[in-house]
Design an enzyme around this catalytic site. Structure first.
Site, PDB file in Angstrom:
ATOM      1  N   HIS A   1      23.919 -11.489  41.934  1.00  0.00           N
ATOM      2  CA  HIS A   1      24.281 -10.162  41.431  1.00  0.00           C
ATOM      3  C   HIS A   1      23.674  -9.069  42.315  1.00  0.00           C
ATOM      4  CE1 HIS A   1      26.131 -11.741  37.869  1.00  0.00           C
ATOM      5  NE2 HIS A   1      25.003 -12.229  37.374  1.00  0.00           N
TER       6      HIS A   1
ATOM      7  N   HIS B   1      20.797 -17.127  40.860  1.00  0.00           N
ATOM      8  CA  HIS B   1      21.875 -16.495  40.081  1.00  0.00           C
ATOM      9  C   HIS B   1      21.734 -14.973  40.106  1.00  0.00           C
ATOM     10  CE1 HIS B   1      24.851 -16.188  36.788  1.00  0.00           C
ATOM     11  NE2 HIS B   1      24.115 -15.153  36.412  1.00  0.00           N
ATOM     12  N   GLU B   2      20.537 -14.492  39.770  1.00  0.00           N
ATOM     13  CA  GLU B   2      20.330 -13.052  39.739  1.00  0.00           C
ATOM     14  C   GLU B   2      20.387 -12.461  41.148  1.00  0.00           C
ATOM     15  OE1 GLU B   2      20.579 -11.635  37.040  1.00  0.00           O
ATOM     16  OE2 GLU B   2      20.232 -13.307  35.668  1.00  0.00           O
TER      17      GLU B   2
END
Length: 439
Positions: free
Chosen positions: A25, A21-22
């Site tokens: 980003h 997920h990170e």
């Protein structure tokens, strides 16, 4: 030991999902020339890390999340010192709104892709084993407490679900069925055919832990499988391959019949008629334990269907399974707001999620749970709550549509409100898990 395995699976699954997920980003931010100061799996204090280029990569001691720190972005760190100065070209706030929107959607998109990949490979690797409707309806269903409450009886044949035909036993308990506005079964009982409507509030009971496995099951013939060494079944002379025809002169050709009789005779001796593998009949005596068992594993005599899929066929099937998780969460959220399902019964924290992984390490189950959680994480992060990605998406969409950017002060205050909401939900979920464990 089981608790350690549950915890290890939860932490590994979360670390994978938070990491990707990170990373979503991070890779989007770097693609648009933004400076990423930190990338962390887990929250501080830092356990270990290293510097590569402009970014510090690290693992935190608190493993229930993670973050990326993008220069010039108001995030959970609430680091706003540099915002009083003119933005540098490499800062988040200096980039066009559409680029910032993609960065905020990056984590959600990668979680969706991860979930789809996991489900596709599970379908490709395992295929699909199921009990088809035709096999189920040879013997009907077993109705436990909740099934009996809505009017079902053991032996009932379910012809249709919500007025439609179905293919497999799992369809009877699917989220699509249970989350519909008025779930119903069309039932055949002997010569009668009629509809049974699920009563109001039934879903709330079905999600209650104390009613686990108390709805319906499939009915099946069985034979004795593995007999536990030293058990009452072993002492009584039961052998693998035996068929228990009756107990105390009551028929037990179905496994649910045997369970019911044994439960009614806990801590007592029972007399069983057993058909051996060579078709000879014998009479055996067993002592039923206080938990209603005699110590063997049944071998269900069921004709399962098994479908294998090519990789190409697995892609649409796995993708559909992944998005069914999102759809179930959307409908479940609607049921919570409508009052059909209590928040305390549906909101799971780390304890209950760990329990879902189970106390034995099963890689198939692990990846299935990880794929499910990846889609849930994507859905939850898309909710329009400040401090979540969805909150940022709302503000950026407003900026794109209106041409006006919300003030930094507004965004800072919104972030604070969002963090209070999230922390409150986390505390509620954690203590709710504890309370549910003792009820």
């Amino acid at each position: 030991m089981e608790g350690l395995i549950m915890t290890a699976q939860l932490l590994l699954g979360l670390s994978i999902l938070v990491g990707v997920h990170e990373f979503g980003h991070l890779i989007a931010a770097k693609a648009f020339g933004m400076r990423v100061e930190k990338y962390s799996i887990g929250f501080p204090p830092k356990i270990w890390g290293f510097q590569y280029g402009e970014t510090e990569y690290s693992f935190g001691a608190i493993p229930l999340g993670g973050f990326v720190k993008i220069s010039g972005m108001i995030d959970e760190s609430l680091d706003t010192e540099s915002l009083s100065q003119e933005p540098e070209e490499w800062e988040f706030r200096a980039k066009p709104a559409w680029q910032r929107l993609i960065v905020m959607m990056g984590g959600i998109i990668v979680n969706v892709i991860t979930g789809i990949i996991i489900f596709v490979f599970l379908v490709y690797t395992n295929g699909s084993s199921y009990i088809p409707k035709e096999e189920l309806n040879k013997h009907g269903i077993v109705a436990y407490q909740l099934g009996q409450e809505i009017g079902l009886k053991t032996g009932d044949v379910i012809l249709k679900v919500n007025g439609k035909d179905y293919e497999r036993f799992s369809d009877l308990r699917s989220m699509e069925v249970l989350f519909s506005d008025q779930p119903s079964y069309r039932v055949q009982r002997e010569d009668s055919i009629f509809d049974i409507q699920f009563p109001e509030g039934f879903l709330n009971k079905l999600t209650d832990k104390k009613y686990k496995d108390q709805f319906i099951a499939f009915r099946y013939f069985y034979e004795v499988g593995e007999v536990s060494t030293g058990s009452e079944a072993d002492k009584g002379g039961l052998l693998a391959g035996d068929k228990i025809i009756s107990v105390n002169n009551q028929p037990t050709i179905y496994f649910d019949q045997l369970k019911e009789i044994l439960t009614a005779n806990t801590d007592k001796d029972v007399v069983a008629t057993v058909k051996r593998a060579d078709n000879n009949m014998e009479t055996l005596t067993f002592h039923v334990t206080p938990d209603g068992t005699i110590g063997f594993y049944p071998n269900p005599l069921i004709n399962y269907m098994h479908d294998e899929f090519s990789f190409g066929e697995s892609i649409p099937i796995g993708t559909a399974q992944a998005f069914n998780v999102v759809w179930a969460n959307i409908k479940g959220l609607g049921k919570i707001f409508s009052g059909d399902v209590a928040v305390s019964k549906s909101l799971s924290g780390p304890i209950r999620i760990a329990q879902m992984f189970g106390g034995t390490w099963d890689w198939n189950k692990f990846w299935n749970m990880t794929g499910l959680l990846s889609m849930v994480l994507a859905f939850m992060n898309f909710l329009p709550i400040p401090a979540l990605d969805g909150g940022h998406v709302v503000f950026l969409t407003y900026e794109i549509v209106s041409g006006q950017k919300p003030s930094d002060k507004f965004l800072e205050n919104a972030q604070k409100v969002g963090m209070v909401i999230l922390l409150s939900l986390m505390v509620f979920a954690f203590f709710n898990d504890i309370i549910q464990s003792f009820t």
